[in-house]
Design a protein around this motif. Structure first.
Motif, PDB file in Angstrom:
ATOM      1  N   ARG A  79      58.803  78.783  40.302  1.00 32.12           N
ATOM      2  CA  ARG A  79      58.527  80.052  40.972  1.00 32.12           C
ATOM      3  C   ARG A  79      59.815  80.576  41.590  1.00 32.12           C
ATOM      4  N   TYR A  80      60.012  81.889  41.468  1.00 27.57           N
ATOM      5  CA  TYR A  80      61.226  82.527  41.976  1.00 27.57           C
ATOM      6  C   TYR A  80      60.866  83.557  43.042  1.00 27.57           C
ATOM      7  N   ASN A  81      61.809  83.778  43.939  1.00 30.47           N
ATOM      8  CA  ASN A  81      61.683  84.897  44.871  1.00 30.47           C
ATOM      9  C   ASN A  81      62.081  86.165  44.126  1.00 30.47           C
ATOM     10  N   ILE A  82      61.195  87.133  44.128  1.00 30.14           N
ATOM     11  CA  ILE A  82      61.386  88.334  43.317  1.00 30.14           C
ATOM     12  C   ILE A  82      61.614  89.542  44.219  1.00 30.14           C
ATOM     13  N   LEU A 113      64.119  89.407  35.191  1.00 26.89           N
ATOM     14  CA  LEU A 113      65.400  88.754  35.445  1.00 26.89           C
ATOM     15  C   LEU A 113      66.190  89.506  36.519  1.00 26.89           C
ATOM     16  N   ALA A 114      66.136  90.830  36.476  1.00 26.63           N
ATOM     17  CA  ALA A 114      66.811  91.611  37.515  1.00 26.63           C
ATOM     18  C   ALA A 114      66.203  91.332  38.885  1.00 26.63           C
ATOM     19  N   GLY A 115      64.856  91.196  38.942  1.00 28.44           N
ATOM     20  CA  GLY A 115      64.196  90.881  40.209  1.00 28.44           C
ATOM     21  C   GLY A 115      64.560  89.500  40.715  1.00 28.44           C
ATOM     22  N   ILE A 116      64.738  88.542  39.807  1.00 26.39           N
ATOM     23  CA  ILE A 116      65.157  87.189  40.219  1.00 26.39           C
ATOM     24  C   ILE A 116      66.576  87.249  40.775  1.00 26.39           C
ATOM     25  N   GLY A 117      67.442  88.029  40.119  1.00 27.60           N
ATOM     26  CA  GLY A 117      68.812  88.151  40.615  1.00 27.60           C
ATOM     27  C   GLY A 117      68.872  88.756  42.007  1.00 27.60           C
ATOM     28  N   LYS A 164      69.955  81.254  41.876  1.00 24.16           N
ATOM     29  CA  LYS A 164      69.637  80.724  40.551  1.00 24.16           C
ATOM     30  C   LYS A 164      70.687  81.119  39.520  1.00 24.16           C
ATOM     31  N   PHE A 165      71.522  82.091  39.868  1.00 30.03           N
ATOM     32  CA  PHE A 165      72.537  82.551  38.932  1.00 30.03           C
ATOM     33  C   PHE A 165      73.826  81.772  39.172  1.00 30.03           C
ATOM     34  N   VAL A 166      73.909  80.647  38.503  1.00 32.55           N
ATOM     35  CA  VAL A 166      75.069  79.773  38.548  1.00 32.55           C
ATOM     36  C   VAL A 166      75.452  79.465  37.112  1.00 32.55           C
ATOM     37  N   ALA A 167      76.746  79.547  36.829  1.00 34.47           N
ATOM     38  CA  ALA A 167      77.190  79.287  35.456  1.00 34.47           C
ATOM     39  C   ALA A 167      76.702  77.921  34.987  1.00 34.47           C
ATOM     40  N   ILE A 180      66.779  81.304  28.927  1.00 38.67           N
ATOM     41  CA  ILE A 180      67.858  82.223  29.266  1.00 38.67           C
ATOM     42  C   ILE A 180      68.965  81.429  29.950  1.00 38.67           C
ATOM     43  N   LEU A 181      70.154  81.393  29.338  1.00 44.06           N
ATOM     44  CA  LEU A 181      71.293  80.665  29.888  1.00 44.06           C
ATOM     45  C   LEU A 181      72.157  81.601  30.727  1.00 44.06           C
ATOM     46  N   VAL A 182      72.630  81.110  31.854  1.00 38.68           N
ATOM     47  CA  VAL A 182      73.544  81.862  32.715  1.00 38.68           C
ATOM     48  C   VAL A 182      74.960  81.451  32.319  1.00 38.68           C
ATOM     49  N   LEU A 183      75.695  82.365  31.694  1.00 35.27           N
ATOM     50  CA  LEU A 183      77.027  82.041  31.186  1.00 35.27           C
ATOM     51  C   LEU A 183      78.119  82.222  32.235  1.00 35.27           C
TER      52      LEU A 183
END
Length: 358
Positions: free
Chosen positions: A137-140, A255-259, A265-268, A287-290
């Protein structure tokens, strides 16, 4: 000359006696020689010298036992099994904007026709969803309503690039949302789509996803809240609905809401897994975070997180790249779809009108 007188009788008798004695002596000598093995008869060959050799007889060394090499077992060659022809390079779960990449002609193929024909062979069976697929679960925090316009460039592996344009309208009032989009190349509308639903604690909760491709009938994907199932108008498959599932249009905004709400959660090297329903079936997208990259949007440099969908090993799905810009409310400022044959579709944001849709 005086003549000798003839022998007397006495002399002749004496000579005969002497002859007899000599003859007897010779006979005795012959007998003794014969008995002693010294008698040699005329005409016989003298015996050759004989060497006496004393030798110790020993058994000859045993000959080495040489085992015969085993005869090779010859198997009857089996006829080679015919290799099935690989399916055409058509993705199983093509996001909505991919349609513009398939407009090299005026006929836009159905991206799921091959894989879904196989899936419908089990139409009476209900796929069992992985209970862990939506456990994260993510904070959105969804971005505000906006209208986004894109320049579209389709570059085939061979041949000249083609150009077009696209528009995505995003709207939310905090409890409901809608996404509308259309894309085209060479003045032909290749695809139009719509996603509508509610906003829940898990973020976007689609209720209906509609898709219309050029020269194709419209399809509908239903997310039934009352039955907690996902069904399709073009397929008899169904999937359980447990919350967090997305469709092709809503996933980018999720994905934009998670960001915006859970940027940690956005870590390479990290990955975000979301269950995505298409027009005929559904599967988990990884979905991979590059990493964070600098790109230009309408000539202006901005920082954007580069995300990429990793297709399954051995699949014919296309690769999806997304750039979300934190400095611009995490809107998707660039999208790129790469096919397995090397063709790719690049979409770059050219106009952003926030709160244009009410």
């Amino acid at each position: 000359m005086t003549m000798a007188p003839p022998p007397t009788e006495y002399q002749r008798g004496h000579s005969r006696s002497l002859f007899v004695l000599i003859a007897a002596a010779l006979l005795h000598l012959l007998a003794i020689s014969w008995l002693g093995g010294l008698l040699r008869f005329p005409g016989s060959h003298p015996p050759e010298d004989t060497a006496v050799i004393i030798a110790t007889l020993t058994a000859p060394p045993p000959k080495p036992v040489i085992k015969a090499a085993p005869k090779p077992v010859r198997h009857k060659p089996r006829p080679p099994k015919p290799r099935p022809s690989p399916p055409p390079a058509i993705p199983l779960d093509m996001p909505p904007t991919l349609a513009a990449s398939e407009t090299t002609s005026t006929d836009i193929p159905d991206s799921e026709s091959n894989s879904d024909d196989i899936a419908t062979s089990a139409a009476t069976e209900t796929p069992v969803a992985d209970p862990e697929q939506n456990s994260v679960r993510y904070n959105i925090d969804l971005p505000p309503s906006a209208e986004l316009k894109y320049d579209v460039q389709k570059t085939p592996k061979e041949g000249a690039p083609m150009y077009g344009s696209g528009t995505i309208s995003w709207h939310t009032d905090g409890s409901k949302y809608s996404v509308n989009g259309d894309f085209g190349v060479l003045f032909i509308t290749a695809l139009s789509f719509q996603s509508t639903g509610a906003i829940e604690d898990t973020g976007i909760a689609p209720e209906l996803y509609s898709e219309k491709r050029f020269r194709k009938a419209e399809t509908n994907t239903h997310f039934h809240r009352e039955r907690n199932t996902i069904s399709f108008s073009s397929s008899t498959l169904s999937y359980p609905r447990s919350g967090g599932e997305q469709d092709r249009a809503s996933i980018i905004w999720q994905l934009a809401g998670i960001g915006r709400g859970d940027s940690g959660k956005f870590v390479a090297g990290a990955s975000i897994d979301l269950f995505v329903a298409g027009t005929r079936n559904a599967e988990t997208w990884q979905i991979l975070v590059l990493g964070l990259e600098e790109i230009k949007v309408d000539g202006v440099s901005t920082q954007a997180w580069h995300l990429a969908r990793a297709p399954r090993v051995g699949s014919y799905d296309q690769k999806l790249d997304i750039w979300l810009a934190p400095e611009q409310n995490w809107y998707p400022v660039r999208l790129r779809y790469t096919e397995t044959n090397g063709d790719y579709l690049d979409m770059t944001l050219t106009s952003l009108n926030v709160s244009a849709v009410h």
